[in-house]
Design an enzyme around this catalytic site. Structure first.
Site, PDB file in Angstrom:
ATOM      1  CG  LEU A 636      -2.073  -1.201   1.333  1.00  9.46           C
ATOM      2  CD1 LEU A 636      -2.674  -1.254   2.663  1.00  9.46           C
ATOM      3  CD2 LEU A 636      -2.914  -0.959   0.081  1.00  9.46           C
ATOM      4  CG  ASN A 637       3.370   4.559   2.180  1.00  5.81           C
ATOM      5  OD1 ASN A 637       4.316   4.711   1.552  1.00  5.81           O
ATOM      6  ND2 ASN A 637       2.752   5.528   2.679  1.00  5.81           N
ATOM      7  CD  GLU A 711       3.370 -10.333  13.148  1.00  6.51           C
ATOM      8  OE1 GLU A 711       3.113 -10.259  14.353  1.00  6.51           O
ATOM      9  OE2 GLU A 711       2.758  -9.574  12.210  1.00  6.51           O
TER      10      GLU A 711
END
Length: 744
Positions: A636-637, A711
């Protein structure tokens, strides 16, 4: 729905200015009227009974308001032993100040309330408490033969699958074999911000708790059940968090103590824990792992056996998915996985970044390196040779899997093809031994139920809210990006607010599921706003959108326009003004599509390549280069995602080289409970880190196609470093951390 592209762009944090200017308020920074201060008194013994508390001596000090202990805590709803918070393991949760029994060292045994912080601290230091000490057990080594298999139904735990094939016979007949034990000591989260709670008394039994937590909804449910409050009576807020790493998934005891004091005293109370007390709850558990691997003549895995034993408390059965990954990551027809717990006189362990996988994958990936050498194969070639095309644990295909691309792209970036296979064969110009190691990882791609609310006002400004958490991972920013892109608004016109139980419900921030869960809810609610906007737009005089459906339009640059003729458009601000409405407001939620997901195994993957340089005389190790290639669906970014993986690599270096919580079993206490002696990396320890995001599309995991990266970026790092040290020195280390005495 929108061509305005914010998703996938390297957008700077929208909460950045607040953090660097000090405007961001943390839980112990909310100053409220008439506030008293609490200081926790911790037990000096690991097990026993409190025989006497001399509270009167302390209450005689001017300014001391109260001393809470088991002697005067009122009867509470939570004395029902079956009550658990949302992420509690099986068993009976610890109940502070419930009785005179001491269950672990540094257990909170009293809370001193005073008019000033300094007085509360002083009074706690002179409070006399007498104990009758009992024999304690804190060594997992002494419990090797006393492990037990946990029952099913534990929170977040999947029991290992039953054995497949004939693993014992296959191992006996294998061409090459490896058998070894791997040890991973206890680690503590050690976020920079200590746990603290400011409880504001609002009168008539109502409170607002500003609490350090990764889940305000979880804390609210905990408080309402214990103290018999309604949700309206117990608002919980966490706007910013100075690191959590899993330590804030469960409500910690300071929120209970601060709330207890506020309700009893009918005034605002703040309780903040010390750094030493931060070692009194939750940790990555000390784990012993035993692996047996065998190969066929062609280097394919013939047998794989993995057994783990790790600690839990006497009162809860904390479980992790430690061994399951071994039956999934590599193709093998003969597999046996085992998992046991050992009860010790310590506090219950707690999820810590990549719980279970960080522990299990370390042992598996070092064992795979040993197996590659035993079979005379390059470690990368060995892994590719044993690549799993499906999840054999569940007998399901992966929804998507680009681990092979991670291997190839990471190896190319690192220059793996220049590696000399023989240990102790590479040196730099200064005579330092050079080692190159690699490892891989796998983590769940999951989604939870979440909700969001959106309000679009006539000035074209959009507010979106959800009770999600922000650990510093970039939640504020990516949710703003999703909302802006969905409605085609400039990102400056969008505000996302989180961390408040007055907002729509969201899960705890953990498990790498926040982007998928809350992000989908934000997307859904903004699409719902878009549908209402279009209805109004079609009613405008001479509307070019008359008769258009949602499929016919797109939201771009503050406009709603026809896809087939972008010149036919209306300005979003004009729509609301023409409608006569002051705002559009709507709620929406998101749920996993279980029917769509059921046939698949959904995971993110990564491959890590590490270079170390080792002084041949002193044994000192420097991690000089790391390449981490990650396949985690849609990113997303790229800026905040890269930061996430950089942090994971730093933690992996820390896990491999430094982090160790040392228990003195004579006292049953962690002795290095401070930043001076619990070692983590500093700037000089960190060198070149490259992050690669492998392109991966997956429309099964969730509508956004994201898998989460919190993670997976940690996995494989410690093992790759350990394997690199073997390549550099020829010495195989199977116990973390990699202190230099293990190389001399």
């Amino acid at each position: 729905m929108s061509n305005t592209t914010y998703i996938g762009k390297p957008t700077s944090r929208v909460d950045g200015p607040a953090k660097v200017t000090g405007a961001a308020k943390y839980s112990a920074e909310f100053n409220v009227p008439n506030m008293a201060y609490g200081w926790v008194v911790s037990s000096p013994i690991a097990k026993g009974t409190i025989t006497k508390i001399y509270a009167d001596e302390v209450l005689a000090l001017p300014g001391v308001v109260q001393v809470f202990s088991h002697e005067n805590v009122p009867s509470l709803a939570w004395f029902d032993r079956n009550y658990k918070d949302d992420v509690a393991p099986g068993g009976s949760p610890f109940r502070p100040l419930h009785d005179n029994k001491v269950k672990f060292s540094q257990q909170p045994v009293a809370l001193v309330i005073a008019e000033t912080l300094e007085l509360a601290r002083y009074a706690s230091s002179v409070l006399r408490i007498e104990y009758e000490e009992e024999k304690h057990e804190t060594s997992i080594e002494d419990k090797r033969d006393d492990g037990f298999e946990p029952g099913r139904g534990k929170t977040g735990w999947m029991p290992p699958p039953p054995p497949r094939g004939n693993p014992d016979k296959a191992w006996e007949n294998a061409t090459h074999r490896v058998e070894a034990e791997y040890v991973h000591g206890a680690q503590h989260h050690n976020p920079m911000e200590m746990f603290g709670t400011t409880v504001e008394w609002r009168g008539e039994g109502k409170i607002t708790a500003y609490d350090k937590t990764q889940g305000v909804v979880n804390v609210q449910q905990y408080l309402t059940k214990i103290f018999g409050l309604s949700k309206d009576d117990a608002r919980v807020v966490n706007l910013f968090m100075g690191g959590g790493f899993g330590s804030g998934l469960r409500p910690q005891y300071q929120v209970f103590l601060a709330t207890l004091a506020a309700l009893e005293l009918k005034r605002s109370v703040r309780v903040t824990l010390t750094r030493q007390q931060m070692f009194s709850f939750g940790h990555r558990p000390h784990t012993l792992q035993y692996l047996k691997l065998g190969t066929n003549p062609d280097g394919t895995l013939a047998a794989l056996q993995h057994h783990a034993l790790h600690e839990t408390s006497q009162f809860e059965d904390y479980t992790e998915n430690v061994v399951n990954w071994s039956g999934m990551l590599y193709q093998c027809e003969n597999v046996k996985l085992g998992y046991q717990l050992a009860k010790l006189d310590v506090f219950t362990p707690l999820d810590m970044r990549a719980p279970g996988a960080a522990t299990g994958s370390f042992a598996l990936e070092v064992a795979m390196d040993e197996m590659a050498y035993a079979a005379g194969l390059d470690p990368l070639d060995f892994r590719i040779r044993n690549y799993a095309e499906k999840d054999q644990n569940m007998d399901k295909p992966f929804s998507s899997k680009k681990l092979r691309d991670c291997y190839h792209q990471g190896a190319a970036k690192f220059g793996w093809d220049q590696r000399n296979h023989e240990p102790r064969s590479m040196q730099d110009e200064n005579g330092m031994l050079v080692g190159w190691g690699m490892a891989g990882g796998v983590w769940d791609a999951s989604m939870q139920k979440a909700a969001a609310k959106a309000t679009l006002t006539a000035d074209g400004k959009l507010l979106v809210t959800s009770a999600a958490g922000e650990n510093g991972t970039g939640t504020y920013t990516i949710m703003t990006q999703i909302a802006a892109q969905t409605l085609g608004l400039p990102i400056e016109a969008v505000t996302f607010k989180l961390g408040d139980t007055d907002f729509p419900e969201a899960p705890v921030q953990g498990g790498s599921w926040t982007a998928a869960s809350v992000g989908t809810a934000v997307k859904n609610v903004c699409e719902a706003v878009g549908e209402k906007l279009l209805k109004f737009a079609k009613k405008m005089d001479g509307s070019p959108l008359d008769g258009a459906s949602m499929d016919d339009v797109e939201f771009v640059n503050g406009q709603i326009r026809l896809r087939k003729d972008p010149n036919q458009a209306v300005v979003i601000r004009d729509v609301l003004q023409a409608s006569g409405e002051s705002k559009i407001e709507t709620d929406s939620s998101a749920m996993p599509n279980y029917l769509k997901q059921m046939p698949y195994s959904m995971h993110s993957h990564n491959a890590v390549f590490a270079e170390v340089k080792v002084d041949p005389d002193l044994g000192t190790v420097h991690v000089t280069r790391v390449v981490n290639a990650v396949a985690a669906g849609r990113i997303l970014n790229t800026k905040t995602a890269r930061s996430q993986v950089l942090g994971s690599v730093v933690w992996g270096i820390s896990m491999a080289m430094m982090e160790e919580t040392v228990m003195d079993h004579k006292f049953g206490r962690y002795m290095n409970h401070n930043y001076a002696e619990y070692h983590v990396p500093v700037n000089a320890d960190i060198h070149d880190i490259d992050v690669i995001f492998v392109e991966e599309e997956d429309d099964i995991v969730n509508p956004l196609g994201v898998k989460g990266i919190g993670e997976v970026g940690l996995l494989g790092v410690a093992a790759a470093i350990t394997n690199a040290v073997y390549h550099a020195t020829g010495k195989r280390v199977r116990e973390l951390p990699l202190y230099l005495d293990k190389l001399l």
